[in-house]
Design an enzyme around this catalytic site. Sequence first.
Site, mmCIF file in Angstrom:
data_model
loop_
_atom_site.group_PDB
_atom_site.id
_atom_site.type_symbol
_atom_site.label_atom_id
_atom_site.label_comp_id
_atom_site.label_asym_id
_atom_site.label_seq_id
_atom_site.Cartn_x
_atom_site.Cartn_y
_atom_site.Cartn_z
ATOM 1 N N THR A 121 46.706 35.243 56.485
ATOM 2 C CA THR A 121 45.779 36.339 56.218
ATOM 3 C C THR A 121 44.622 36.268 57.210
ATOM 4 O OG1 THR A 121 46.348 36.256 53.875
ATOM 5 C CG2 THR A 121 44.320 37.413 54.471
ATOM 6 N N ARG A 152 54.341 38.727 51.644
ATOM 7 C CA ARG A 152 54.193 39.491 50.403
ATOM 8 C C ARG A 152 54.984 38.813 49.299
ATOM 9 N NH1 ARG A 152 55.449 45.624 52.512
ATOM 10 N NH2 ARG A 152 53.316 46.380 52.759
ATOM 11 N N LYS A 204 47.652 44.080 54.487
ATOM 12 C CA LYS A 204 47.637 42.929 53.569
ATOM 13 C C LYS A 204 46.340 42.884 52.770
ATOM 14 C CE LYS A 204 48.395 38.915 51.684
ATOM 15 N NZ LYS A 204 48.381 37.649 52.417
ATOM 16 N N ASN A 208 45.904 43.651 48.383
ATOM 17 C CA ASN A 208 45.335 42.734 47.403
ATOM 18 C C ASN A 208 43.967 43.178 46.908
ATOM 19 O OD1 ASN A 208 47.486 40.893 47.190
ATOM 20 N ND2 ASN A 208 46.925 39.990 49.146
ATOM 21 N N ARG A 211 44.627 45.679 44.108
ATOM 22 C CA ARG A 211 44.964 45.023 42.841
ATOM 23 C C ARG A 211 43.732 44.402 42.196
ATOM 24 N NH1 ARG A 211 49.353 40.822 43.877
ATOM 25 N NH2 ARG A 211 49.471 40.795 41.591
ATOM 26 N N ARG A 244 48.919 60.269 33.426
ATOM 27 C CA ARG A 244 48.334 59.918 34.726
ATOM 28 C C ARG A 244 47.406 58.701 34.632
ATOM 29 N NH1 ARG A 244 48.928 65.152 34.228
ATOM 30 N NH2 ARG A 244 46.919 65.494 33.236
ATOM 31 N N CYS A 258 45.339 34.875 46.955
ATOM 32 C CA CYS A 258 45.189 36.167 47.643
ATOM 33 C C CYS A 258 44.122 37.067 47.018
ATOM 34 C CB CYS A 258 46.526 36.911 47.661
ATOM 35 S SG CYS A 258 47.763 36.188 48.753
ATOM 36 N N LYS A 320 48.038 31.922 36.797
ATOM 37 C CA LYS A 320 48.872 32.910 36.126
ATOM 38 C C LYS A 320 49.966 32.174 35.359
ATOM 39 C CE LYS A 320 52.278 34.052 39.735
ATOM 40 N NZ LYS A 320 53.492 34.091 38.911
ATOM 41 N N ARG A 327 45.267 27.334 42.267
ATOM 42 C CA ARG A 327 44.276 27.705 43.276
ATOM 43 C C ARG A 327 43.410 28.856 42.773
ATOM 44 N NH1 ARG A 327 47.964 28.786 48.375
ATOM 45 N NH2 ARG A 327 49.347 29.468 46.705
#
Length: 401
Positions: A121, A152, A204, A208, A211, A244, A258, A320, A327
């Site tokens: 990155t 990705r 890239k 991220n 998100r 929507r 990321c 997660k 990290r």
Amino acid sequence: MNKVCIVGLGYIGLPTAVVAAKSGLQVAGFDTDNDLIKAIQKNKLDVSEPGLAELLSDQLKEKNFTVHDTPTIADVYVVCVPTPLNFINNVGKPDLKYVFDAIESLLPLLKEKDLIIIESTCPVGTTDIISKIIKSKRSDIKHTHLAYCPERILPGNALFELINNGRIVGGINKASARNAKLFYKNFVKGKIHLSDTKTAEMCKLVENSYRDVNIAFANEISMIASEFGVNTSQLIKFANMHPRVSILQPGVGVGGHCLPIDPWFLIDQTKTDGLLMKSARQVNKKKTYWTEIQVQAVIDRVRKKLGRTPKIAVLGITYKPNTEDYRESPALDICISLMKKNKFIKIVDPHVKKHLLLELVELDDAIDTCDIFIMLVPHKAFNMSKKLMSKTNQLYDFCER
């Protein structure tokens, strides 16, 4: 283009190396971590990425993949080194030392028409800077192909995504982009799109940052809903019934290598100050602190009810579910903070075997000895434990599913 050198054998470099080796390429891996090199060479690397250990073992036996403490001469060089952030006045500044060190290590090896691909990155414009460095220090080479291709992949599904995800390749010229595409077509089944280096670099960062911003909205909604006593999960479920609207699920913050990092690459460069992205970063950090306060409030209520200091089990420290990766983990930050304020805490994470600062215990040990259970990461192992799920009155789930 048969010989490949992968520079950096971490979360991205090692899976890329073994997948490329499986495709029939002769791959040499280079890393500056001698302990990592020895572990890979002896096939004793402790990895939890599904399928990686087996694939690594196969490619070492086939001798399609070798590991070295210096870069080796190749036709294609793929740079997969980390680009950490240094925070100055609460603003993240990208550190490209490892990228430029990697390029310096490759300069003596370069031949005419070799291909260098940067996957690390990087801020927008980094590949152009690298091109200038190569031209100034290896003026004897007339043609070096140089491209940028962001990875990705999702930890826990890396091998599948390396092969099946589409890629964007940005070259310093059309020939560089085409050659990079030819390299990736050895093992990538997804569609490969060609562009320029700045577009690929920014792509890239935008992916991220997008998100991170959307998770920030969900996290902010969850904090507001709590003020009104509204169930966040039900609220989002109903809101998403609008044709929507597609609100993401909130969490205890945002972690990983990321999402909490990449927005700062754009914020640092833009003249507009990246107001929305910076606000999203602040919201997601606030959600972690907010969660810590909620958890401590629960502990204080239990302490008052029991008339003594409760024994606490913290469930999950990764960023997660169902991964070993901690990290930038908000759950880990919360856990460490709680340990400073409470005496009796046991930490459980079935995916983390060891941590330098924390002592981890088995789930059954925690269940048998603790008064309350604070779930910060919804690992499958927790939800499948009938023994844990039976502790309804003692289990506090902060995962907001």
